[in-house]
Design an enzyme around this catalytic site. Structure first.
Site, PDB file in Angstrom:
ATOM      1  N   HIS A 120      23.894  12.941 -29.899  1.00  0.00           N
ATOM      2  CA  HIS A 120      22.590  12.939 -29.754  1.00  0.00           C
ATOM      3  C   HIS A 120      21.843  12.148 -30.579  1.00  0.00           C
ATOM      4  O   HIS A 120      20.957  11.406 -30.289  1.00  0.00           O
ATOM      5  CB  HIS A 120      21.859  14.482 -30.208  1.00  0.00           C
ATOM      6  CG  HIS A 120      21.654  15.354 -28.907  1.00  0.00           C
ATOM      7  ND1 HIS A 120      20.751  15.138 -28.045  1.00  0.00           N
ATOM      8  CD2 HIS A 120      22.069  16.672 -28.940  1.00  0.00           C
ATOM      9  CE1 HIS A 120      21.098  16.147 -27.206  1.00  0.00           C
ATOM     10  NE2 HIS A 120      21.850  17.210 -27.596  1.00  0.00           N
TER      11      HIS A 120
ATOM     12  N   HIS B 142      28.985  16.781 -29.845  1.00  0.00           N
ATOM     13  CA  HIS B 142      27.559  17.013 -28.903  1.00  0.00           C
ATOM     14  C   HIS B 142      26.520  16.474 -29.739  1.00  0.00           C
ATOM     15  O   HIS B 142      25.626  15.636 -29.362  1.00  0.00           O
ATOM     16  CB  HIS B 142      27.447  18.385 -28.369  1.00  0.00           C
ATOM     17  CG  HIS B 142      26.385  18.507 -27.642  1.00  0.00           C
ATOM     18  ND1 HIS B 142      26.280  18.777 -26.206  1.00  0.00           N
ATOM     19  CD2 HIS B 142      25.226  18.639 -27.883  1.00  0.00           C
ATOM     20  CE1 HIS B 142      25.355  19.251 -25.875  1.00  0.00           C
ATOM     21  NE2 HIS B 142      24.476  19.029 -26.754  1.00  0.00           N
ATOM     22  N   GLU B 143      26.338  17.135 -31.015  1.00  0.00           N
ATOM     23  CA  GLU B 143      25.416  16.824 -31.883  1.00  0.00           C
ATOM     24  C   GLU B 143      25.124  15.284 -32.406  1.00  0.00           C
ATOM     25  O   GLU B 143      24.199  14.711 -32.468  1.00  0.00           O
ATOM     26  CB  GLU B 143      24.900  17.654 -32.984  1.00  0.00           C
ATOM     27  CG  GLU B 143      25.039  19.361 -32.573  1.00  0.00           C
ATOM     28  CD  GLU B 143      24.027  19.442 -31.570  1.00  0.00           C
ATOM     29  OE1 GLU B 143      22.979  18.717 -31.178  1.00  0.00           O
ATOM     30  OE2 GLU B 143      24.449  20.408 -30.706  1.00  0.00           O
TER      31      GLU B 143
ATOM     32  N   CYS C 293      22.932  22.379 -23.121  1.00  0.00           N
ATOM     33  CA  CYS C 293      22.364  21.571 -24.302  1.00  0.00           C
ATOM     34  C   CYS C 293      20.976  22.306 -24.035  1.00  0.00           C
ATOM     35  O   CYS C 293      20.215  22.301 -22.834  1.00  0.00           O
ATOM     36  CB  CYS C 293      22.431  20.136 -23.974  1.00  0.00           C
ATOM     37  SG  CYS C 293      21.258  19.054 -25.096  1.00  0.00           S
ATOM     38  N   LEU C 294      20.202  22.421 -25.224  1.00  0.00           N
ATOM     39  CA  LEU C 294      18.884  22.922 -25.136  1.00  0.00           C
ATOM     40  C   LEU C 294      17.789  22.147 -24.557  1.00  0.00           C
ATOM     41  O   LEU C 294      16.630  22.566 -24.122  1.00  0.00           O
ATOM     42  CB  LEU C 294      18.528  23.531 -26.547  1.00  0.00           C
ATOM     43  CG  LEU C 294      19.178  24.712 -27.183  1.00  0.00           C
ATOM     44  CD1 LEU C 294      18.672  24.587 -28.602  1.00  0.00           C
ATOM     45  CD2 LEU C 294      19.055  25.751 -26.229  1.00  0.00           C
TER      46      LEU C 294
ATOM     47  N   GLN D 292      16.072  16.321 -31.150  1.00  0.00           N
ATOM     48  CA  GLN D 292      15.900  17.304 -30.148  1.00  0.00           C
ATOM     49  C   GLN D 292      14.440  18.105 -30.498  1.00  0.00           C
ATOM     50  O   GLN D 292      13.780  18.742 -29.836  1.00  0.00           O
ATOM     51  CB  GLN D 292      16.878  18.346 -30.039  1.00  0.00           C
ATOM     52  CG  GLN D 292      17.865  17.842 -29.412  1.00  0.00           C
ATOM     53  CD  GLN D 292      19.195  19.142 -29.182  1.00  0.00           C
ATOM     54  OE1 GLN D 292      19.842  19.382 -30.043  1.00  0.00           O
ATOM     55  NE2 GLN D 292      19.173  19.540 -27.857  1.00  0.00           N
TER      56      GLN D 292
ATOM     57  N   GLY E  70      24.028  24.581 -31.426  1.00  0.00           N
ATOM     58  CA  GLY E  70      23.659  23.435 -32.379  1.00  0.00           C
ATOM     59  C   GLY E  70      22.485  22.929 -31.803  1.00  0.00           C
ATOM     60  O   GLY E  70      21.804  23.046 -30.813  1.00  0.00           O
TER      61      GLY E  70
HETATM   62 CO    CO Z   1      22.383  18.964 -26.956  1.00  0.00          CO
END
Ligand code: CO
Length: 167
Positions: free
Chosen positions: A136, A132-133, A90-91, A50, A45
């Site tokens: 963000h 999670h998203e 997380c990226l 991000q 995701g």
């Molecule tokens: Co993340």
């Protein structure tokens, strides 16, 4: 187009994202870039913040198959249920993974890129990704929720990532 991912320590990652008012060509292009960026980094995701865009937009794909791709605007979690421990990453926080307890199922309402308003129930990795998203979008990161006794183990890694950003 694959975009550069905003990394932990860069202040933008803590910005609060705004709702998308109109689904313009620009918004569609952002979705395309988010999808390219998620796939090229083998992510499950991604939120627009991000890639440095503070808009409430997410992409999720738990399987890598086209049919499972979710692109959503202005998502809101209507209800949570259950509880499950899941290893999260997380990226934007490369190399850090931690088990985290969160609700197991969510009901989410939002708008698809087609403009269609939807309400969907999710569990497993998709429910996890939604939470999670959406975090963000509110400037929150999964490491914020790691209990203190575990945080001491990831702190050195977080510090190293952060230091690279501010040099
Ligand atoms: Co993340």
């Amino acid at each position: 187009m694959v975009r550069k991912i905003v990394i932990y320590g860069e202040p933008d990652l803590r910005d609060i994202s705004e709702e998308v008012k109109n689904i313009t060509g620009k918004v569609q292009k952002i979705f395309d870039d988010m999808i390219d960026t998620m796939y090229s980094n083998s992510g499950v995701g991604l939120s627009a913040i991000q890639i440095g865009i503070p808009l409430r937009m997410l992409v999720i794909n738990s399987t890598g198959e086209k049919k499972d791709l979710i692109c959503m605007l202005n998502p809101v979690i209507l209800s949570f249920s259950g509880s499950v421990v899941f290893r999260e990453g997380c990226l934007s926080i490369p190399g850090v993974f931690e088990k985290l307890k969160r609700p197991e199922r969510v009901v989410v309402e939002g708008i698809l890129r087609s403009g269609k308003k939807v309400r969907m129930e999710a569990d497993g990795i998709v429910a996890r990704a939604f939470q999670h998203e959406i975090d963000h979008m509110d400037g929150k990161l999964f490491v914020d929720f790691v209990p203190v006794y575990r945080k001491i183990f990831i702190f050195p890694k977080l510090y190293r990532i952060k230091k690279k950003q501010i040099k």
